[in-house]
Design a protein around this motif. Structure first.
Motif, short mmCIF file in Angstrom:
data_model
loop_
_atom_site.label_atom_id
_atom_site.label_comp_id
_atom_site.label_asym_id
_atom_site.label_seq_id
_atom_site.Cartn_x
_atom_site.Cartn_y
_atom_site.Cartn_z
N GLY A 24 40.40 42.20 48.24
CA GLY A 24 39.62 41.01 47.92
C GLY A 24 38.59 41.28 46.84
N ILE A 25 37.86 42.39 46.99
CA ILE A 25 36.80 42.72 46.03
C ILE A 25 37.40 43.05 44.66
CG2 ILE A 25 35.01 44.42 45.47
CD1 ILE A 25 34.48 44.52 48.55
N LEU A 26 38.51 43.79 44.68
CA LEU A 26 39.19 44.15 43.44
C LEU A 26 39.66 42.88 42.71
CD1 LEU A 26 39.72 46.94 42.30
CD2 LEU A 26 42.02 46.87 43.26
N SER A 27 40.27 41.95 43.47
CA SER A 27 40.74 40.71 42.86
C SER A 27 39.59 39.91 42.27
CB SER A 27 41.47 39.84 43.89
OG SER A 27 42.58 40.53 44.40
N LEU A 28 38.47 39.86 43.03
CA LEU A 28 37.29 39.15 42.54
C LEU A 28 36.81 39.75 41.22
CD1 LEU A 28 34.77 38.35 45.42
CD2 LEU A 28 35.81 36.77 43.79
N ALA A 29 36.72 41.09 41.20
CA ALA A 29 36.22 41.77 40.00
C ALA A 29 37.14 41.51 38.81
CB ALA A 29 36.11 43.27 40.27
N LEU A 30 38.47 41.60 39.04
CA LEU A 30 39.42 41.40 37.94
C LEU A 30 39.39 39.95 37.45
CD1 LEU A 30 42.29 43.52 39.48
CD2 LEU A 30 41.14 44.02 37.32
N THR A 31 39.27 39.00 38.40
CA THR A 31 39.16 37.59 38.02
C THR A 31 37.89 37.36 37.20
OG1 THR A 31 40.32 36.92 40.02
CG2 THR A 31 39.03 35.23 38.91
N GLY A 32 36.77 37.92 37.69
CA GLY A 32 35.50 37.79 36.99
C GLY A 32 35.59 38.34 35.58
N ALA A 33 36.21 39.51 35.45
CA ALA A 33 36.33 40.13 34.13
C ALA A 33 37.14 39.25 33.19
CB ALA A 33 36.99 41.51 34.26
#
Lengths: 108, 211
Positions: A24-33
């Motif tokens: 979840g956190i990884l997906s959030l970070a990649l989406t944010g980027a």
């Protein structure tokens, strides 16, 4: 016992919860980027498109790994091969379509 | 060696609380994976058509960068991503706790987030149609844009119906093996719909805005 195949793949609730949290956190970070990259226009157009494509592929891989539990374990290999073959077909169809249609357009 | 075969199929397995159902799960789960992969091929064709039409099929109508709004897409993305995570929590409740209340709770949260996503996407379409006259018949780009996002919308809607049916079945039959296997396949569908959305928000919306 057959060698190489684990008896049980139960990581336990905590370990699996952690795996979902990492996903979840990884997906959030990649989406944010990805959104930041477009909103800030920090890179040139060509580089931006390349990086966006890369971020999407990494996020898809991350969700397959952490949400759908597809990894390199021997017992998961059938599914991994199924997914990789589908990815190949998808790549051929999308790549081929874009190639042919853009080529046609250039000739018109 | 039941220990060996019992662990074959990946992912959301029931080994922890229900070995017997877990043994039965392998073929139906793998079959569902094959079905889902063929569904991804359907999306691939739509993506390929979109890639060509979004550049060459504007036909004097509005271009992608004029009608897309990053903020709305970001919210849709965050809501759907969160729903994928809560569907994972539902699967864990099923796998480790055999806990009906917790499972139902997370399914309800997932359905609420799914409904929010559908509402946001519908509102985004209406905004494009109202403010920019961007309806499907205007250009090839808009036709395939609505076909692609609409297909994803219909998939999420169908998955919402599936959640509803599961809630009824859990209520009526309890956590019977058949019901568990259906919930596990539902989880796979839901996660894969988020994977497809990664492609949509990147290659449709972000690519469109940046160009």
């Amino acid at each position: 016992m057959t060698k190489g195949i684990p008896v049980s793949e139960d990581e336990g609730l905590r370990a699996e919860l952690r795996s979902y949290a990492i996903g979840g956190i990884l997906s959030l970070a990649l989406t944010g980027a990805a959104f930041w990259l477009v909103a800030s226009r920090a890179l040139s157009l060509r580089t931006t498109l390349l990086v966006l494509g890369g971020l999407a592929i990494v996020q898809i891989a991350a969700q397959l790994r952490f949400f759908l539990h597809i990894d390199l374990r021997k017992s998961h290999r059938d599914d991994l091969q199924l997914i990789l073959f589908t990815a190949l077909i998808i790549g051929l169809m999308i790549g081929g379509t874009i190639w042919i249609l853009f080529n046609q357009h250039a000739r018109m | 060696m039941s220990d060996v075969t019992a662990t074959r199929h990946p992912g959301l397995n029931l080994n922890h609380t229900d070995r017997e159902t877990h043994d039965r799960a392998e073929s139906v789960m793998f079959g569902f994976w094959v079905f889902m992969m063929s569904d991804l091929v359907l999306f691939a064709v739509l993506f390929a058509t979109y890639a060509a039409q979004s550049v060459h099929g504007i036909a004097g109508g509005p271009a992608p960068a004029e009608i897309f709004e990053l903020k709305s897409t970001l919210w849709q993305t965050l809501v759907l991503l969160t729903s994928s995570f809560t569907m994972g929590l539902a699967a864990l409740a099923l796998k480790y706790r055999d806990d009906r209340r917790r499972l139902v709770l997370w399914l309800l949260v997932t359905a609420a987030l799914g409904g929010t996503f559908l509402y946001l996407e519908g509102a985004d379409w209406l905004r494009m149609a109202r403010d920019h006259g961007a309806v499907p018949q205007v250009s090839g780009f808009l036709s395939i844009f609505y076909a692609l996002t609409g297909t994803h919308f219909l998939h999420v809607s169908a998955a919402m119906v599936w959640i509803g049916v599961m809630l009824v079945q859990i209520g009526r039959f309890g956590l019977k093996p058949e019901v568990k296997l259906r919930v596990m396949r539902l989880a796979i569908l839901w996660h894969l719909l988020d994977v497809v959305w990664i492609g949509i928000f990147t290659f449709v919306f972000l690519f469109g805005v940046v160009q």
